[in-house]
Design an enzyme around this catalytic site. Structure first.
Site, PDB file in Angstrom:
ATOM      1  N   ASP A   1       0.815  -1.205   0.000  1.00  0.00           N
ATOM      2  CA  ASP A   1       0.000   0.000   0.000  1.00  0.00           C
ATOM      3  C   ASP A   1       0.859   1.270   0.000  1.00  0.00           C
ATOM      4  O   ASP A   1       1.579   1.527   0.959  1.00  0.00           O
ATOM      5  CB  ASP A   1      -0.908  -0.026   1.239  1.00  0.00           C
ATOM      6  CG  ASP A   1      -2.130   0.828   1.046  1.00  0.00           C
ATOM      7  OD1 ASP A   1      -2.200   1.573   0.055  1.00  0.00           O
ATOM      8  OD2 ASP A   1      -3.042   0.760   1.896  1.00  0.00           O
ATOM      9  N   ASP A   2       0.811   2.025  -1.071  1.00  0.00           N
ATOM     10  CA  ASP A   2       1.554   3.290  -1.178  1.00  0.00           C
ATOM     11  C   ASP A   2       3.072   3.105  -1.192  1.00  0.00           C
ATOM     12  O   ASP A   2       3.810   3.890  -0.592  1.00  0.00           O
ATOM     13  CB  ASP A   2       1.188   4.277  -0.049  1.00  0.00           C
ATOM     14  CG  ASP A   2      -0.220   4.831  -0.185  1.00  0.00           C
ATOM     15  OD1 ASP A   2      -0.956   4.385  -1.086  1.00  0.00           O
ATOM     16  OD2 ASP A   2      -0.589   5.713   0.621  1.00  0.00           O
TER      17      ASP A   2
ATOM     18  N   CYS B   1      -5.800   3.971  -3.902  1.00  0.00           N
ATOM     19  CA  CYS B   1      -6.134   2.615  -3.445  1.00  0.00           C
ATOM     20  C   CYS B   1      -7.425   2.068  -4.027  1.00  0.00           C
ATOM     21  O   CYS B   1      -7.425   1.035  -4.683  1.00  0.00           O
ATOM     22  CB  CYS B   1      -6.286   2.564  -1.938  1.00  0.00           C
ATOM     23  SG  CYS B   1      -5.152   3.573  -1.028  1.00  0.00           S
TER      24      CYS B   1
ATOM     25  N   LYS C   1       1.391   9.702  -5.389  1.00  0.00           N
ATOM     26  CA  LYS C   1       0.011   9.216  -5.267  1.00  0.00           C
ATOM     27  C   LYS C   1      -0.964  10.366  -5.524  1.00  0.00           C
ATOM     28  O   LYS C   1      -0.644  11.513  -5.222  1.00  0.00           O
ATOM     29  CB  LYS C   1      -0.173   8.679  -3.845  1.00  0.00           C
ATOM     30  CG  LYS C   1      -1.558   8.125  -3.545  1.00  0.00           C
ATOM     31  CD  LYS C   1      -1.637   7.628  -2.113  1.00  0.00           C
ATOM     32  CE  LYS C   1      -3.046   7.147  -1.774  1.00  0.00           C
ATOM     33  NZ  LYS C   1      -3.164   6.699  -0.378  1.00  0.00           N
TER      34      LYS C   1
ATOM     35  N   HIS D   1     -11.058  -2.298   1.377  1.00  0.00           N
ATOM     36  CA  HIS D   1     -11.235  -0.921   0.879  1.00  0.00           C
ATOM     37  C   HIS D   1     -12.077  -0.813  -0.388  1.00  0.00           C
ATOM     38  O   HIS D   1     -11.847   0.062  -1.230  1.00  0.00           O
ATOM     39  CB  HIS D   1      -9.861  -0.254   0.642  1.00  0.00           C
ATOM     40  CG  HIS D   1      -9.917   1.240   0.835  1.00  0.00           C
ATOM     41  ND1 HIS D   1      -8.904   2.079   0.449  1.00  0.00           N
ATOM     42  CD2 HIS D   1     -10.881   2.032   1.346  1.00  0.00           C
ATOM     43  CE1 HIS D   1      -9.223   3.325   0.724  1.00  0.00           C
ATOM     44  NE2 HIS D   1     -10.426   3.332   1.275  1.00  0.00           N
TER      45      HIS D   1
END
Ligand SMILES: *[C@@H]1O[C@H](CO)[C@@H](O)[C@H](O)[C@H]1NC(C)=O
Ligand SMILES: *[C@@H]1O[C@H](CO)[C@@H](O)[C@H](O)[C@H]1NC(C)=O
Ligand SMILES: *[C@@H]1O[C@H](CO)[C@@H](O)[C@H](O)[C@H]1NC(C)=O
Length: 566
Positions: A57-58, A96, A332, A152
């Site tokens: 994630d990221d 995301c 992002k 998510h």
């Protein structure tokens, strides 16, 4: 000419047929007498490969050491990359929710209203129920399907949760992130617990772990699933890490053991970056443990292990994590390469041409048809999708099937790539940097790259045990240097608030707008983007529903609405 080809074909076919007949005969004889092979090798392995997806994630472009940074060694991840295929031009959505939606549906998120700002806790929306997700497709092919970590993609009612969308079991959190030790998230001043253990019967919070580091918790759960798995059935295991995302704990970058991180990464002076390195190295350890578990259970020989980032690092701003997208521009949320050009590699003994870099374009939506096809499915079953089946490219080195992709269309912001050209319109904020100071580019105090550490890593050892060979030192260094993206100048970045055209083959860092010189290419790309306008479904975006608040559910974020489906 033609008839001699035909003769060749007949000859080849009869040889193949003879080989098949003989091998079938030998197999039958062997299984009757059990002489040729031991019990272990005769244990049934499924004809369909196990599929293990590991998504971080990221995580930034420069945060894995197989891309060329020495600052954060990731020997296990690197071992996967060097022994499999490195996807050098893998594109994702910049956030995301859209990126994960693209992965599971094989569709550009514009088609399902799943683009734009990520889902917030208590927001009543999710991937529309009339779409079929990868786990449902694989389930239909006989897979046992399990997910750990971040979802998510909606949970307002039970039917939106992972265990109702194709996963036999889910252990993890519904929202965008949680704290690493007590698994909570705050939204609109409401803090709630978000760790669940769901299956076809129950949707319920899980309290079995307390004060354990989330990366380890998810790894332990994943290994438990692998150990328990009946290896005669194909497994789809989706490991969706929290790391290296920032959390809303007091220390937003939470490490397992800060003192140890201080010792290991003493050479990284920026303390936040040092913590980030600690988070990444826990992910790397996790990859090593998962690959070892697959090998110990005799599953690795028939597995496809995909490792990738959901989007670029959030180097600055809200929930910044001090990742680095160096040398790519942007981060992002942006459609610059730093946001959408993501880390990806795939390892599998089923890859016939190993240890190579694939330069062909890949898109997140390609995984649905690619994995479905590798699992023996017919991609014609998949309905309207944007992904293309890239399994022949990965496994056999065929030419890539893609020469264009839609990066995204949002209000006043859109981008697409055709061949090596990228058109980007409306990038209003100027990202005149790669945003990641002190982040690994030429960090003079970082130790040199340690190839031995890659070769002796648990992942590499497991691969050696399974395949009998591993990529040599020399080849590793060759791959690594070919894999680096080098940019000439960071001094002048074109302003793209109106539009920019970049030639990524010579300008991967998006410095120079060439739209004036190539009006025909601008037009081609505009047409390409226009072709998708009719497919856009209005972005689903809802206010936070106070009925969702954890105070209504014993302090837990839970589905709060009744099911809609009849
Ligand atoms: C789901 O329904 C919506 C609304 O009717 C429609 O726009 C969309 O195309 C459907 N999705 C699929 C995959 O059929
Ligand atoms: C959970 O973690 C956060 C951040 O560390 C902290 O503020 C909060 O007090 C913790 N809650 C509990 C119950 O420990
Ligand atoms: C890690 O190092 C920093 C900077 O020297 C220091 O402030 C911090 O207390 C150290 N943490 C631990 C747990 O040793």
């Amino acid at each position: 000419m033609k008839s001699s080809k035909l003769l060749d074909l007949i000859r080849i076919t009869s040889v193949i047929a003879a080989v098949i007949v003989v091998s079938v005969f030998i197999c039958i004889a062997a299984s009757r007498t059990n002489i040729l092979w031991g019990d272990k090798l005769l244990k049934k392995t499924p004809t369909k490969p196990h599929v293990i997806v590991i998504i971080t994630d990221d995580m930034g472009w420069n945060d894995v050491s197989f891309h060329g940074s020495n600052q954060i060694p990731t020997p296990n991840i690197d071992a996967l990359a060097y022994n499999g295929a490195i996807l050098k031009n893998h594109y994702v959505l910049p956030l995301c929710t859209p990126s994960r939606s693209a992965f599971f549906t094989g569709r550009y998120p514009i088609r399902d209203g799943m683009y734009g700002y990520p889902l917030r806790a208590g927001e009543s929306r999710g991937i529309p129920l009339n779409t079929t997700l990868l786990p449902e497709h694989l389930h239909r092919l006989g897979y046992s399907t399990h997910m750990v970590g971040k979802w998510h993609l909606g949970y307002q009612s039970d039917e939106y949760t992972p265990a109702r969308r194709g996963f036999d079991t889910f252990y993890g959190y519904y929202n965008g992130y949680i704290t690493y030790f007590n698994y909570t998230i705050s939204e609109s001043g409401q803090t709630g617990y978000d760790m669940h253990r769901d299956n076809d019967k129950e949707i319920k919070p899980d309290w079995s772990h307390t004060n354990e580091y989330a990366t380890d918790v998810f790894t332990d759960e994943a290994i438990r699933i692998i150990d328990k798995h009946d290896s005669s059935q194909p497994l789809y295991l989706h490991i969706s890490h929290l790391a290296p995302h920032a959390s809303d704990a007091e220390e937003t970058l939470e490490t397992r053991d800060f003192a140890e991180v201080n010792r290991t990464f003493a050479y990284i002076r920026d303390l936040q970056r040092r913590k980030y390195a600690g988070m990444m190295s826990a992910v790397d350890e996790s990859v090593g443990r998962v690959v070892s578990a697959l090998s110990q259970n005799n599953m690795l020989e028939n597995s496809i292990v995909l490792f990738m980032a959901d989007n670029g690092a959030q180097t600055i701003g809200f929930l910044e994590n001090h990742g680095s997208n160096f040398p790519l521009r942007g981060l992002k949320f942006t459609l610059f390469e730093g946001g959408v050009h993501g880390v990806a590699c795939v390892f599998s003994p089923l890859i016939k041409q190993k240890a190579r870099i694939i330069n062909d374009l890949f898109h997140m939506t390609d995984w649905l048809p690619t994995l479905y096809s590798a699992a023996g499915g017919n991609t014609a079953d998949l309905g309207v999708i944007d992904g293309v089946n890239q399994w022949p490219t990965i496994s056999r080195g065929n030419f890539g099937k893609r020469n264009s992709l839609l990066v995204n269309i949002e209000e006043n912001l859109e981008a697409a790539i055709v061949q090596q050209y990228k058109l980007l319109k409306g990038a209003g904020r100027l990202y005149d940097s790669y945003y990641g100071e002190n982040a690994g580019d030429n960090d003079p105090s970082a130790p040199a790259y340690d190839v031995d550490a890659v070769i002796s890593s648990p992942a590499s050892q497991a691969i050696a045990d399974t395949t009998g060979t591993i990529t040599t030192q020399k080849k590793i260094l060759q791959l690594r240097s070919k894999n680096m993206i080098v940019c000439k100048s960071f001094n002048k970045y074109a302003n793209c608030s109106t539009r920019c055209l970049f030639d990524l083959s010579v300008d991967p860092c998006e410095t120079t707008d060439i739209s004036e010189q190539h009006p025909e290419m601008v037009q081609t790309l505009e047409h390409f983007i226009d072709g998708y306008r009719g497919a856009i479904v209005e972005q689903s975006k809802n206010p936070i529903d106070p009925k969702s608040f954890p105070v209504n559910f014993n302090g837990v974020w839970m589905p709060w609405l009744n099911n809609q489906k009849l």
